[in-house]
Write a protein that holds these residues in place. Structure first.
Motif, PDB file in Angstrom:
ATOM      1  N   PRO A   1    -109.601 -30.847  66.134  1.00  0.00           N
ATOM      2  CA  PRO A   1    -108.865 -31.758  66.265  1.00  0.00           C
ATOM      3  C   PRO A   1    -109.571 -33.230  65.939  1.00  0.00           C
ATOM      4  N   HIS A   2    -108.772 -33.913  65.251  1.00  0.00           N
ATOM      5  CA  HIS A   2    -109.195 -35.371  64.832  1.00  0.00           C
ATOM      6  C   HIS A   2    -109.336 -36.076  66.172  1.00  0.00           C
TER       7      HIS A   2
ATOM      8  N   LYS B   1    -104.580 -32.889  63.079  1.00  0.00           N
ATOM      9  CA  LYS B   1    -103.795 -33.603  63.576  1.00  0.00           C
ATOM     10  C   LYS B   1    -102.181 -33.580  63.007  1.00  0.00           C
TER      11      LYS B   1
ATOM     12  N   SER C   1    -108.363 -38.812  67.464  1.00  0.00           N
ATOM     13  CA  SER C   1    -107.215 -39.398  67.869  1.00  0.00           C
ATOM     14  C   SER C   1    -106.311 -38.464  68.697  1.00  0.00           C
ATOM     15  N   VAL C   2    -106.446 -37.223  68.567  1.00  0.00           N
ATOM     16  CA  VAL C   2    -105.730 -36.263  69.318  1.00  0.00           C
ATOM     17  C   VAL C   2    -105.950 -36.463  70.942  1.00  0.00           C
TER      18      VAL C   2
ATOM     19  N   TYR D   1    -105.420 -38.903  55.470  1.00  0.00           N
ATOM     20  CA  TYR D   1    -104.749 -39.664  56.691  1.00  0.00           C
ATOM     21  C   TYR D   1    -103.765 -40.441  56.133  1.00  0.00           C
TER      22      TYR D   1
ATOM     23  N   SER E   1     -98.717 -32.041  59.473  1.00  0.00           N
ATOM     24  CA  SER E   1    -100.165 -31.790  59.739  1.00  0.00           C
ATOM     25  C   SER E   1    -101.013 -32.324  58.738  1.00  0.00           C
TER      26      SER E   1
ATOM     27  N   GLN F   1     -97.097 -37.483  68.526  1.00  0.00           N
ATOM     28  CA  GLN F   1     -98.302 -37.073  68.262  1.00  0.00           C
ATOM     29  C   GLN F   1     -98.612 -35.817  69.313  1.00  0.00           C
TER      30      GLN F   1
END
Length: 414
Positions: free
Chosen positions: A108-109, A332, A111-112, A295, A353, A320
């Motif tokens: 996962p990114h 993400k 920011s997740v 992104y 995604s 999100q």
RNA sequence: GGACAGAUGGGUGAGUUGGCUGAAACCACUUCCCUGCUAAGGAAGCGUAUUCGUAAGGGUACCGAGGGUUCGAAUCCCUCUCUGUCCGCCA
């Protein structure tokens, strides 16, 4: 699949990140072990092969000089046995690595958000206000039966439950939505294509539906072919095994196709109506980008879909996904949920995604960056699930006597 | 579905008495030289993946896929897949 070199180089980092996806450290430990073992075996094998190649070349020298080759033959045949042994070891090692690796989800990114289920997803933005009804809004399946738009019984007769016949204005609305969405997506920069809705298993491995989610796919009997669960499979795998000229990126595609899902394990959920069907139309977006641009593209795709709903006058929100709710291939994901009046809540209508290089590594989608070949990034998103859009329009645009108004943007398509 | 033919690098296309061919040649492409200019000529480079190495540069694998024969296979044998052409059939 994840990058084994990265796993090897930054084991702790990968472990930490994959905790969000509930992948245990033991599994990754085992994966790394198998990787190192494989490398070791391969090195030994390649050394033996180098010896073999060298010795083999001596034969012509010996024969030209009319020297005895019997001793050389013995030497070489022993080495040959070693090669056979190592090859077998390598095969087993590769198999065991692959078995594990193909089932490890994407990283996962950063920011997740951490979280277990959809309850832990984070709302990013609400767009539009849910309408205040002066009466009790009816669920779409009631409206649909009364208006003769949805014929559940005949769908079941023709196939089985979770198949529905759409009729009358409902059918025309379905077609109008497809056309409207494709046009809208084109304005967003996505080129329309028409793709096969049956693909081979290689393609499904490429995008990550196989091997893990075989149970959710309709397979053609006697063939290595499946009905696609989403056009993402066809669109993304168009570029499998290719090296794309860097100047051609980003590639942005959109396609309307029926999608087929067994919905195994969703027994009892959304049994009424057309929210969860075995077959439904969906307009899909797929982008192939350079890593540094993916992104930005994700945001662009989210906006493209959100504006679609705004234009349709449908209140929705962007969410999100947390680690626990994130799909297998995604790094993400932003879900777009539309307001469903009869349920008094937002329901998923789109899922967008960025898989980064996860699918690209599986499907070998690369691009030429100057002299070097690099893995591309792939993104996908629904724009939109047609069935659910119809549900949303029916419920949000109903009036007290059970009639349904048509959103302005669609009038020219009907 | 039946009968033939074929599958080599970005393209065309050599290579079928097995070794010096991971692969000629041509085209395309890149860089440079020359040329006063959208032409022509010349030099060099130019597959993918993986591994070792700071790099230079090595190693290994791959000539549709998988197996076999052999010290050694693009080259021989087997199986499969795909493509093309003709016939049949259907939109």
């Amino acid at each position: 699949m994840i990058d084994l070199k990265l796993l090897n180089r930054d084991f702790d980092g990968v472990v930490t990140k994959l905790q969000k996806k509930r992948v245990s450290e033991e599994v990754l430990e085992s994966l790394k072990g198998r990787y190192l073992q494989l490398k070791d075996i391969r090195t030994k094998l390649e050394n033996a092969q180098a010896t073999q190649n060298e010795k083999s070349k001596l034969f012509q020298v010996y024969m030209r000089e009319k020297r005895d080759i019997s001793e050389l033959k013995i030497e070489v045949s022993e080495n040959k046995r070693l090669i056979a042994e190592l090859s077998e070891e390598l095969r087993i090692s590769e198999e065991s690595l692959g078995e594990l690796l193909l089932n490890i989800p994407n990283i996962p990114h950063d920011s997740v958000p951490d979280g277990e289920s959809e309850d832990d997803n984070v709302e990013l933005e609400k767009v539009g206000e849910p309408r205040k009804f002066s009466f009790e809004p009816k669920p779409h399946y009631e409206l649909g039966e009364n208006l003769n738009w949805l014929d559940f019984e005949r769908g079941i007769k023709l196939a089985k439950s979770r198949f529905t016949v759409v009729k009358g204005v409902g059918a025309r609305l379905e077609r109008a939505l497809i056309n409207y969405m494709l046009d809208h997506n084109r304005e967003c920069g996505f080129d329309e294509v028409s793709v096969p809705v049956i693909t081979n298993s290689t393609s499904l491995y490429g995008t990550g539906q196989l091997p893990k989610f075989e149970d959710d796919l309709f397979k053609i009997e006697g063939e290595e072919l499946y009905l696609i669960p989403t056009a993402e499979v066809s669109l993304t795998n168009m570029f499998a095994d290719e090296i794309i000229d860097g100047d051609e990126l980003p590639i942005q595609l959109t396609s309307a196709t029926p999608c087929f899902r067994k919905e195994a394990g969703s027994g009892g959920r959304d049994v009424r109506g057309i929210i969860r069907q075995h077959q439904f139309y969906k307009v899909e977006l797929v982008s192939i980008t350079k890593p540094e641009e993916s992104y930005e593209m994700l945001d662009k795709m989210v906006e493209c879909v959100s504006s679609l709903l705004t234009n349709l006058g449908l209140p929705h929100r962007k969410v999100q996904l947390c680690g626990g709710d994130l799909g297998f291939s995604a790094s993400k994901t932003v879900d777009i949920e539309v307001w469903i009046p009869s349920q008094g809540k937002y329901r998923e209508i789109s899922s967008i995604s960025n898989t980064e290089d996860f699918q690209a590594r599986r499907a070998k989608i690369r691009y030429r960056d100057g002299k070097k070949n690099r893995l591309a990034h792939t993104l996908n998103g629904s724009s939109l699930a047609i069935g659910r859009t119809i549900v949303a329009i029916m419920e949000n645009y109903q009036n007290e006597n059970g009639e349904i108004a048509i959103p302005d943007v669609l009038t020219k398509y009907l």
